[in-house]
Design an enzyme around this catalytic site. Structure first.
Site, mmCIF file in Angstrom:
data_model
loop_
_atom_site.group_PDB
_atom_site.id
_atom_site.type_symbol
_atom_site.label_atom_id
_atom_site.label_comp_id
_atom_site.label_asym_id
_atom_site.label_seq_id
_atom_site.Cartn_x
_atom_site.Cartn_y
_atom_site.Cartn_z
ATOM 1 C CG ASN A 124 -6.693 -0.706 1.768
ATOM 2 O OD1 ASN A 124 -6.047 -0.289 0.813
ATOM 3 N ND2 ASN A 124 -6.121 -1.216 2.846
ATOM 4 C CG HIS A 132 -2.988 3.452 2.233
ATOM 5 N ND1 HIS A 132 -3.709 3.083 1.117
ATOM 6 C CD2 HIS A 132 -2.962 2.356 3.049
ATOM 7 C CE1 HIS A 132 -4.089 1.823 1.260
ATOM 8 N NE2 HIS A 132 -3.662 1.368 2.415
ATOM 9 C CB CYS A 168 -0.953 -0.004 1.191
ATOM 10 S SG CYS A 168 -2.059 -1.419 1.183
HETATM 11 O O1 UT7 Z 1 -3.639 -1.129 3.664
HETATM 12 C C1 UT7 Z 1 -2.914 -2.038 4.422
HETATM 13 C C2 UT7 Z 1 -2.971 -1.708 5.815
HETATM 14 N N1 UT7 Z 1 -4.140 -2.283 6.450
HETATM 15 C C3 UT7 Z 1 -4.668 -1.654 7.473
HETATM 16 O O2 UT7 Z 1 -4.232 -0.566 7.773
HETATM 17 C C4 UT7 Z 1 -5.750 -2.308 8.286
HETATM 18 C C5 UT7 Z 1 -5.497 -2.012 9.747
HETATM 19 N N2 UT7 Z 1 -6.451 -2.612 10.639
HETATM 20 C C6 UT7 Z 1 -7.720 -2.214 10.727
HETATM 21 O O3 UT7 Z 1 -8.150 -1.335 10.019
HETATM 22 C C7 UT7 Z 1 -8.570 -2.790 11.812
HETATM 23 O O4 UT7 Z 1 -7.775 -3.536 12.698
HETATM 24 C C8 UT7 Z 1 -9.698 -3.727 11.261
HETATM 25 C C9 UT7 Z 1 -10.741 -2.889 10.536
HETATM 26 C C10 UT7 Z 1 -9.138 -4.767 10.332
HETATM 27 C C11 UT7 Z 1 -10.393 -4.408 12.417
HETATM 28 O O5 UT7 Z 1 -10.922 -3.451 13.316
HETATM 29 P P1 UT7 Z 1 -10.751 -3.624 14.891
HETATM 30 O O6 UT7 Z 1 -11.469 -2.501 15.518
HETATM 31 O O7 UT7 Z 1 -9.280 -3.789 15.145
HETATM 32 O O8 UT7 Z 1 -11.545 -4.945 15.158
HETATM 33 P P2 UT7 Z 1 -11.036 -6.291 15.814
HETATM 34 O O9 UT7 Z 1 -10.182 -7.033 14.834
HETATM 35 O O10 UT7 Z 1 -10.475 -5.975 17.178
HETATM 36 O O11 UT7 Z 1 -12.391 -7.068 15.990
HETATM 37 C C12 UT7 Z 1 -13.400 -6.618 16.900
HETATM 38 C C13 UT7 Z 1 -14.578 -7.562 16.780
HETATM 39 C C14 UT7 Z 1 -14.197 -9.033 16.850
HETATM 40 O O12 UT7 Z 1 -15.215 -9.720 17.534
HETATM 41 P P3 UT7 Z 1 -14.999 -10.182 19.043
HETATM 42 O O13 UT7 Z 1 -13.813 -11.086 19.000
HETATM 43 O O14 UT7 Z 1 -14.748 -8.921 19.817
HETATM 44 O O15 UT7 Z 1 -16.277 -10.868 19.357
HETATM 45 C C15 UT7 Z 1 -14.202 -9.446 15.409
HETATM 46 O O16 UT7 Z 1 -14.467 -10.831 15.242
HETATM 47 O O17 UT7 Z 1 -15.217 -7.367 15.514
HETATM 48 C C16 UT7 Z 1 -15.336 -8.628 14.855
HETATM 49 N N3 UT7 Z 1 -15.228 -8.425 13.422
HETATM 50 C C17 UT7 Z 1 -16.301 -8.171 12.645
HETATM 51 N N4 UT7 Z 1 -17.615 -8.076 12.908
HETATM 52 C C18 UT7 Z 1 -18.447 -7.798 11.875
HETATM 53 C C19 UT7 Z 1 -14.118 -8.407 12.668
HETATM 54 N N5 UT7 Z 1 -14.437 -8.151 11.378
HETATM 55 C C20 UT7 Z 1 -15.784 -8.006 11.344
HETATM 56 C C21 UT7 Z 1 -16.709 -7.731 10.301
HETATM 57 N N6 UT7 Z 1 -18.017 -7.638 10.618
HETATM 58 N N7 UT7 Z 1 -16.322 -7.544 9.026
#
Ligand code: UT7
Length: 333
Positions: A284, A254, A114
């Site tokens: 993204n 980005h 990215c």
């Molecule tokens: O371009 C390359 C660089 N990439 C990035 O910069 C991405 C960086 N990371 C992120 O943007 C974030 O970490 C994510 C958007 C990927 C995830 O967000 P988060 O706030 O860190 O969520 P999390 O992974 O801590 O998940 C929180 C909860 C989990 O459930 P539990 O375990 O708390 O019950 C996940 O299973 O949200 C759940 N979850 C979802 N729920 C509904 C994860 N993905 C989803 C989804 N829909 N798509």
């Protein structure tokens, strides 16, 4: 001594027609519109058609950038294509793009995930500043939806496809790329990767069963890295240009997550009105996100001669970096 600068004389984009909304995703995987919007800012994204590839989008964006620059394909001296989803591992997508454009100049890929466009712009600018070339086409094009596991809700809701391009032209004036800062830390290679398809793990029934040809990401760690990487790159690139965050007219980050962008802007103490965000419409798009956002600003007529723009990227590798650009066409060099 030469003091050439690389000015941006044209921009262009290619955005696939097919729009995939959060609502549609709800029927494909266990997710919901509200979660995606509040956690990422994304509302919809574009998907390449079955017969559309990274080089097709790159060529389309390139044609538009060349048109605005008023440069014939035959006047191009170099094509730099940033991508991490080339049509094939070999040959480069840059060569395929060159053929589609009808160009004859050298062409190569830059792979910095990215951050690819920021790295590619720096490479293109170097060739101009050294006096080697006059007109360079720098493109960011990615089709990462082709590498998604549509059953993995942690990744499949995030990415979209697209391409953006700029023409860099040699100039003698004060406009153009003023400074770039590039950084890599391979110790973070495991945090975001497509494990199979390379020479370490060529495609096989086993890799397919493990879905190793799909993106695997430790979102939490990448998030923490990104919030630190943006201010680091912006501050270092600005220092290289002899400027400060208060001098920025537009910060073009980005587009990976709205929350990352907001947190980084706060750390840099930059007003959000100066921060360009379009993640809600495209998700993204990896290396394409910065040139797509730049093209939007340009086409909307929001850029003024002399504006200080900062492009900042971060992603797999880990890689991160920034370019400082003074907008304006300058004096042909
Ligand atoms: O371009 C390359 C660089 N990439 C990035 O910069 C991405 C960086 N990371 C992120 O943007 C974030 O970490 C994510 C958007 C990927 C995830 O967000 P988060 O706030 O860190 O969520 P999390 O992974 O801590 O998940 C929180 C909860 C989990 O459930 P539990 O375990 O708390 O019950 C996940 O299973 O949200 C759940 N979850 C979802 N729920 C509904 C994860 N993905 C989803 C989804 N829909 N798509």
């Amino acid at each position: 001594m030469n003091s050439f600068r690389a000015v941006i004389t044209g921009t262009g984009v290619s955005l696939p027609k097919r729009i995939l909304t959060n609502r549609e995703l709800e029927s494909m995987v266990d997710t919901d519109d509200e979660w995606i919007k509040t956690r990422t800012g994304i509302e919809e994204r574009r998907l390449v058609e079955p017969d559309e590839n990274v080089s097709d989008m790159a060529a389309e964006a390139g044609v538009l950038a060349l048109k605005e620059a008023g440069i014939e394909v035959s006047d191009l001296h170099l094509i730099v294509l940033a991508t991490s989803s080339p049509d094939m591992i070999m040959p480069s997508a840059a060569c395929m793009t060159q053929a589609k454009l009808g160009a004859t100049c050298p062409a190569f890929d830059v792979m910095a995930a990215c951050s690819g466009f920021v790295f590619g712009l720096s490479v293109g600018a170097q060739y101009i500043e050294s006096g080697s070339f006059k007109n360079v086409l720098v493109i960011g094009s990615d089709a990462l939806t082709r590498h998604l596991d549509w059953e993995d809700r942690r990744t499949c809701v995030l990415f979209g496809d697209g391409a953006g391009a700029v023409v860099l032209t040699r100039s003698n004036g004060e406009h153009g790329v003023l400074a770039s800062y590039l950084a890599s830390d391979g110790r973070g290679a495991d945090l975001l990767k497509i494990p199979a398809g390379g020479s370490a793990s060529p495609g096989s029934e086993k890799t397919l069963a493990r879905r190793d040809h799909c993106i695997k990401m430790n979102g939490h760690e990448v998030f923490k890295f990104a919030v630190r990487a943006i201010p680091d790159a912006v501050e270092k690139a600005l220092t290289g240009a002899g400027l400060e965050p208060k001098d920025i007219d537009y910060l073009i980050p980005h587009q990976a997550n709205r929350r990352i962008i907001d947190a980084a802007a706060e750390r840099l103490d930059i007003d959000l009105t100066k921060v360009v965000v379009n993640i809600e419409r495209y998700g993204n798009t990896s290396t394409a996100s910065i040139p797509i956002a730049l093209d939007e600003l340009n086409r909307e007529g929001r850029l003024r001669e002399g504006d200080v723009l900062v492009f900042v990227g971060f992603g797999a590798g880990l890689t991160w970096g920034a370019n400082v650009v003074r907008w304006g066409k300058g004096v042909a060099g």
